[in-house]
Design a protein around this motif. Structure first.
Motif, PDB file in Angstrom:
ATOM      1  N   TRP A  51      60.900 142.036  -8.228  1.00  0.00           N
ATOM      2  CA  TRP A  51      60.787 142.698  -8.103  1.00  0.00           C
ATOM      3  C   TRP A  51      61.923 143.503  -7.957  1.00  0.00           C
ATOM      4  O   TRP A  51      63.104 143.149  -8.018  1.00  0.00           O
ATOM      5  CB  TRP A  51      60.397 142.991  -6.719  1.00  0.00           C
ATOM      6  N   ASP A  52      61.325 145.040  -8.758  1.00  0.00           N
ATOM      7  CA  ASP A  52      62.098 145.967  -8.336  1.00  0.00           C
ATOM      8  C   ASP A  52      61.830 147.218  -6.681  1.00  0.00           C
ATOM      9  O   ASP A  52      61.009 146.833  -6.656  1.00  0.00           O
ATOM     10  CB  ASP A  52      62.173 147.425  -9.140  1.00  0.00           C
ATOM     11  N   VAL A  53      63.336 147.584  -6.338  1.00  0.00           N
ATOM     12  CA  VAL A  53      63.189 147.891  -4.730  1.00  0.00           C
ATOM     13  C   VAL A  53      64.373 149.437  -4.386  1.00  0.00           C
ATOM     14  O   VAL A  53      65.051 149.044  -5.724  1.00  0.00           O
ATOM     15  CB  VAL A  53      63.658 147.028  -3.794  1.00  0.00           C
ATOM     16  N   GLN A  54      63.196 150.079  -3.722  1.00  0.00           N
ATOM     17  CA  GLN A  54      63.438 151.309  -3.640  1.00  0.00           C
ATOM     18  C   GLN A  54      63.686 151.918  -2.515  1.00  0.00           C
ATOM     19  O   GLN A  54      62.529 151.767  -2.167  1.00  0.00           O
ATOM     20  CB  GLN A  54      63.472 152.151  -4.388  1.00  0.00           C
ATOM     21  N   GLN A  55      65.066 151.785  -1.968  1.00  0.00           N
ATOM     22  CA  GLN A  55      66.215 151.877  -0.901  1.00  0.00           C
ATOM     23  C   GLN A  55      66.046 153.527  -0.298  1.00  0.00           C
ATOM     24  O   GLN A  55      66.957 153.534  -0.767  1.00  0.00           O
ATOM     25  CB  GLN A  55      66.074 151.111   0.024  1.00  0.00           C
ATOM     26  N   PRO A  56      65.775 154.576   0.678  1.00  0.00           N
ATOM     27  CA  PRO A  56      64.229 154.350   1.569  1.00  0.00           C
ATOM     28  C   PRO A  56      63.421 154.485  -0.114  1.00  0.00           C
ATOM     29  O   PRO A  56      63.554 155.217  -0.924  1.00  0.00           O
ATOM     30  CB  PRO A  56      65.021 155.880   2.199  1.00  0.00           C
ATOM     31  N   ALA A  57      62.465 154.565   0.368  1.00  0.00           N
ATOM     32  CA  ALA A  57      61.301 154.943  -0.830  1.00  0.00           C
ATOM     33  C   ALA A  57      61.674 156.630  -1.245  1.00  0.00           C
ATOM     34  O   ALA A  57      61.333 157.350  -0.312  1.00  0.00           O
ATOM     35  CB  ALA A  57      59.619 154.277  -0.203  1.00  0.00           C
ATOM     36  N   GLY A  58      61.095 156.892  -2.471  1.00  0.00           N
ATOM     37  CA  GLY A  58      61.195 157.880  -3.015  1.00  0.00           C
ATOM     38  C   GLY A  58      62.683 158.753  -3.025  1.00  0.00           C
ATOM     39  O   GLY A  58      62.871 159.387  -3.454  1.00  0.00           O
ATOM     40  N   GLN A  59      63.952 157.959  -2.065  1.00  0.00           N
ATOM     41  CA  GLN A  59      64.952 158.818  -2.713  1.00  0.00           C
ATOM     42  C   GLN A  59      66.092 157.572  -3.275  1.00  0.00           C
ATOM     43  O   GLN A  59      67.349 158.348  -3.697  1.00  0.00           O
ATOM     44  CB  GLN A  59      65.756 158.993  -1.189  1.00  0.00           C
ATOM     45  N   GLY A  60      66.008 156.514  -2.746  1.00  0.00           N
ATOM     46  CA  GLY A  60      67.323 155.272  -3.375  1.00  0.00           C
ATOM     47  C   GLY A  60      67.139 155.083  -4.283  1.00  0.00           C
ATOM     48  O   GLY A  60      66.285 155.620  -5.336  1.00  0.00           O
ATOM     49  N   GLY A  76      63.061 151.138  11.631  1.00  0.00           N
ATOM     50  CA  GLY A  76      62.208 153.126  11.229  1.00  0.00           C
ATOM     51  C   GLY A  76      63.056 153.628   9.334  1.00  0.00           C
ATOM     52  O   GLY A  76      62.750 154.556   9.565  1.00  0.00           O
ATOM     53  N   THR A  77      62.843 152.699   8.518  1.00  0.00           N
ATOM     54  CA  THR A  77      63.486 153.098   7.357  1.00  0.00           C
ATOM     55  C   THR A  77      61.812 152.468   6.826  1.00  0.00           C
ATOM     56  O   THR A  77      61.683 151.983   7.183  1.00  0.00           O
ATOM     57  CB  THR A  77      64.775 153.287   7.267  1.00  0.00           C
ATOM     58  N   ASP A  78      61.503 153.175   5.476  1.00  0.00           N
ATOM     59  CA  ASP A  78      60.637 152.730   4.166  1.00  0.00           C
ATOM     60  C   ASP A  78      61.163 152.399   3.034  1.00  0.00           C
ATOM     61  O   ASP A  78      62.848 152.651   2.828  1.00  0.00           O
ATOM     62  CB  ASP A  78      59.434 153.944   4.351  1.00  0.00           C
ATOM     63  N   PHE A  79      60.914 151.684   1.954  1.00  0.00           N
ATOM     64  CA  PHE A  79      60.942 151.245   1.165  1.00  0.00           C
ATOM     65  C   PHE A  79      59.686 150.996  -0.085  1.00  0.00           C
ATOM     66  O   PHE A  79      58.563 150.806   0.695  1.00  0.00           O
ATOM     67  CB  PHE A  79      61.654 149.461   0.819  1.00  0.00           C
ATOM     68  N   THR A  80      59.994 151.624  -1.570  1.00  0.00           N
ATOM     69  CA  THR A  80      59.693 151.019  -2.492  1.00  0.00           C
ATOM     70  C   THR A  80      59.825 150.016  -2.795  1.00  0.00           C
ATOM     71  O   THR A  80      60.139 149.383  -3.297  1.00  0.00           O
ATOM     72  CB  THR A  80      58.767 152.519  -3.035  1.00  0.00           C
ATOM     73  N   VAL A  81      58.533 148.599  -3.191  1.00  0.00           N
ATOM     74  CA  VAL A  81      58.710 147.767  -4.149  1.00  0.00           C
ATOM     75  C   VAL A  81      58.227 147.802  -5.997  1.00  0.00           C
ATOM     76  O   VAL A  81      56.486 148.360  -5.266  1.00  0.00           O
ATOM     77  CB  VAL A  81      58.393 146.603  -3.704  1.00  0.00           C
ATOM     78  N   ARG A  82      58.385 148.187  -6.794  1.00  0.00           N
ATOM     79  CA  ARG A  82      57.705 148.383  -7.799  1.00  0.00           C
ATOM     80  C   ARG A  82      57.674 146.388  -8.529  1.00  0.00           C
ATOM     81  O   ARG A  82      58.031 145.530  -9.055  1.00  0.00           O
ATOM     82  CB  ARG A  82      58.554 148.956  -8.863  1.00  0.00           C
TER      83      ARG A  82
END
Lengths: 103, 103
Positions: A51-60, A76-82
């Motif tokens: 998978w591809d991961v963006q940390q934090p979500a929408g920013q990294g 307390g942080t978020d992430f998005t996986v594609r």
């Protein structure tokens, strides 16, 4: 007891358990982009797929992880996986589980 | 779609999925002795914890497996796992899934 979690209308599902190594979920994610917040520190480790991961979500920056690899999620942080092909993951987490946000 | 399986009154649960590497379940087993039959060839691979395995169920010698280790289950055979602390496992299987027997 084995807990059952469902996110994004069942396109992400996980099973929650505890053993003498700590607290864990194991789960499956279908193709899509999924954002989660970790209330407490956790690790996301791929059991099957990539998978591809963006940390934090929408920013990294997006980074690619493969089977057996993991990334750390500070509390307390978020992430998005594609996810482009269905994956399985293991998620060890610290302390008492407060639950992912259900997006 | 992510399938959901439950065995032994929910003391064993698994999630079922398919990706370009094949067919899989990932699951969790609480402490106990659990017997399953594999209609088709599969592998049982520990993601977290350890267990003792008897192949075939009620007849074979008990062997211990640890995290990351796996055993092969020929199609049409059964096995018993003895779990003393909750485990997570991954189960790749071949061909079309016909389902475990629900004991």
């Amino acid at each position: 007891m084995i807990g059952q979690n469902e996110y994004y209308e069942g396109r992400v599902r996980s099973l929650e358990f505890k053993n003498n190594q700590g607290n864990f979920t194991v789960g499956v994610m279908e193709p899509g982009e999924w954002t989660f917040e970790a209330p407490i520190k956790e690790w996301m480790r791929l059991v099957s797929g990539s998978w591809d991961v963006q940390q934090p979500a929408g920013q990294g920056e997006w980074k690619t992880y493969r089977e057996g690899e993991e990334f750390e999620v500070p509390g307390g942080t978020d992430f998005t996986v594609r996810v482009t092909d269905t994956v399985a993951y293991q998620c060890p987490y610290t302390g008492e589980f407060l639950g992912h946000l259900d997006m």
